[in-house]
Scaffold this motif. Sequence first.
Motif, mmCIF file in Angstrom:
data_model
loop_
_atom_site.group_PDB
_atom_site.id
_atom_site.type_symbol
_atom_site.label_atom_id
_atom_site.label_comp_id
_atom_site.label_asym_id
_atom_site.label_seq_id
_atom_site.Cartn_x
_atom_site.Cartn_y
_atom_site.Cartn_z
ATOM 1 N N VAL A 5 0.856 -1.180 0.000
ATOM 2 C CA VAL A 5 0.000 0.000 0.000
ATOM 3 C C VAL A 5 0.898 1.239 0.000
ATOM 4 O O VAL A 5 1.725 1.414 0.892
ATOM 5 C CB VAL A 5 -0.921 0.031 1.236
ATOM 6 C CG1 VAL A 5 -1.786 1.288 1.230
ATOM 7 C CG2 VAL A 5 -1.780 -1.218 1.312
ATOM 8 N N ARG A 77 -4.254 9.919 -2.086
ATOM 9 C CA ARG A 77 -4.539 8.790 -2.979
ATOM 10 C C ARG A 77 -3.796 7.574 -2.445
ATOM 11 O O ARG A 77 -2.650 7.665 -2.030
ATOM 12 C CB ARG A 77 -4.063 9.110 -4.391
ATOM 13 C CG ARG A 77 -4.441 8.078 -5.420
ATOM 14 C CD ARG A 77 -4.087 8.542 -6.827
ATOM 15 N NE ARG A 77 -2.746 9.074 -6.917
ATOM 16 C CZ ARG A 77 -1.684 8.387 -7.330
ATOM 17 N NH1 ARG A 77 -1.809 7.139 -7.687
ATOM 18 N NH2 ARG A 77 -0.489 8.949 -7.369
ATOM 19 N N VAL A 78 -4.479 6.435 -2.467
ATOM 20 C CA VAL A 78 -3.904 5.176 -2.006
ATOM 21 C C VAL A 78 -3.827 4.229 -3.195
ATOM 22 O O VAL A 78 -4.778 4.122 -3.968
ATOM 23 C CB VAL A 78 -4.782 4.549 -0.890
ATOM 24 C CG1 VAL A 78 -4.321 3.151 -0.548
ATOM 25 C CG2 VAL A 78 -4.785 5.428 0.340
ATOM 26 N N VAL A 79 -2.690 3.555 -3.315
ATOM 27 C CA VAL A 79 -2.514 2.542 -4.353
ATOM 28 C C VAL A 79 -2.228 1.219 -3.650
ATOM 29 O O VAL A 79 -1.255 1.104 -2.903
ATOM 30 C CB VAL A 79 -1.357 2.895 -5.313
ATOM 31 C CG1 VAL A 79 -1.179 1.799 -6.349
ATOM 32 C CG2 VAL A 79 -1.596 4.241 -5.970
ATOM 33 N N LYS A 81 -1.298 -2.627 -4.317
ATOM 34 C CA LYS A 81 -0.739 -3.459 -5.377
ATOM 35 C C LYS A 81 -0.516 -4.871 -4.847
ATOM 36 O O LYS A 81 0.098 -5.048 -3.793
ATOM 37 C CB LYS A 81 0.584 -2.881 -5.871
ATOM 38 C CG LYS A 81 1.145 -3.610 -7.086
ATOM 39 C CD LYS A 81 2.477 -3.047 -7.526
ATOM 40 C CE LYS A 81 2.308 -1.699 -8.157
ATOM 41 N NZ LYS A 81 3.560 -1.186 -8.744
ATOM 42 N N GLN A 87 -3.363 -3.672 -9.561
ATOM 43 C CA GLN A 87 -3.292 -2.421 -8.818
ATOM 44 C C GLN A 87 -4.673 -1.795 -8.698
ATOM 45 O O GLN A 87 -5.431 -1.765 -9.655
ATOM 46 C CB GLN A 87 -2.349 -1.496 -9.577
ATOM 47 C CG GLN A 87 -2.031 -0.216 -8.900
ATOM 48 C CD GLN A 87 -0.901 0.509 -9.608
ATOM 49 O OE1 GLN A 87 0.222 0.026 -9.623
ATOM 50 N NE2 GLN A 87 -1.204 1.647 -10.202
ATOM 51 N N ILE A 88 -4.979 -1.294 -7.510
ATOM 52 C CA ILE A 88 -6.250 -0.622 -7.246
ATOM 53 C C ILE A 88 -5.917 0.748 -6.666
ATOM 54 O O ILE A 88 -5.118 0.846 -5.733
ATOM 55 C CB ILE A 88 -7.102 -1.418 -6.244
ATOM 56 C CG1 ILE A 88 -7.412 -2.811 -6.799
ATOM 57 C CG2 ILE A 88 -8.388 -0.662 -5.913
ATOM 58 C CD1 ILE A 88 -7.909 -3.780 -5.756
ATOM 59 N N GLU A 89 -6.514 1.795 -7.214
ATOM 60 C CA GLU A 89 -6.281 3.148 -6.722
ATOM 61 C C GLU A 89 -7.576 3.720 -6.162
ATOM 62 O O GLU A 89 -8.637 3.581 -6.768
ATOM 63 C CB GLU A 89 -5.766 4.047 -7.836
ATOM 64 C CG GLU A 89 -4.404 3.641 -8.342
ATOM 65 C CD GLU A 89 -3.804 4.619 -9.323
ATOM 66 O OE1 GLU A 89 -4.112 5.832 -9.224
ATOM 67 O OE2 GLU A 89 -3.016 4.175 -10.162
ATOM 68 N N ASP A 91 -9.067 7.358 -3.968
ATOM 69 C CA ASP A 91 -8.713 8.686 -3.470
ATOM 70 C C ASP A 91 -9.714 9.137 -2.419
ATOM 71 O O ASP A 91 -10.880 8.751 -2.435
ATOM 72 C CB ASP A 91 -8.571 9.708 -4.604
ATOM 73 C CG ASP A 91 -9.887 10.055 -5.240
ATOM 74 O OD1 ASP A 91 -10.559 10.963 -4.717
ATOM 75 O OD2 ASP A 91 -10.245 9.433 -6.258
#
Length: 120
Positions: A5, A77-79, A81, A87-89, A91
């Motif tokens: 994350v 924003r959070v990514v 992986k 990958q999921i983003e 905000d």
Amino acid sequence: MDVTVAVAGDAPADDLYSLRARLIEEDGLEVVLIESPAVPGRLGPGVDALQIVAGSVSSAFVASLVAWLRTRVGAVRVVVKSKDGAQIELDAKTVGALDAAGTAELIRELRAALEASEEK
């Protein structure tokens, strides 16, 4: 489940420490800070991301991540992986605008996406 994350925003290191504090309260989650080497002009290593490990996709992780993101202000924003590169983003602005039903749906979708990634 084994995901990384990362957080982008005005104070990503502070946000990572805040998220870590939230996640370590959850049973069954191992939360590790991923640090970068120290660079000239900065004291100590930097914090780049969190690694989250659990026996399986954790509802507690997903719900805590979304709840934490709802408390953020500004352009956070959070990514997330997974090991397979999925990958999921998310905000803070979008997540914060969701009503209860939208939040529940986001949690279901995020959990399903992580489970699908784990099955690959």
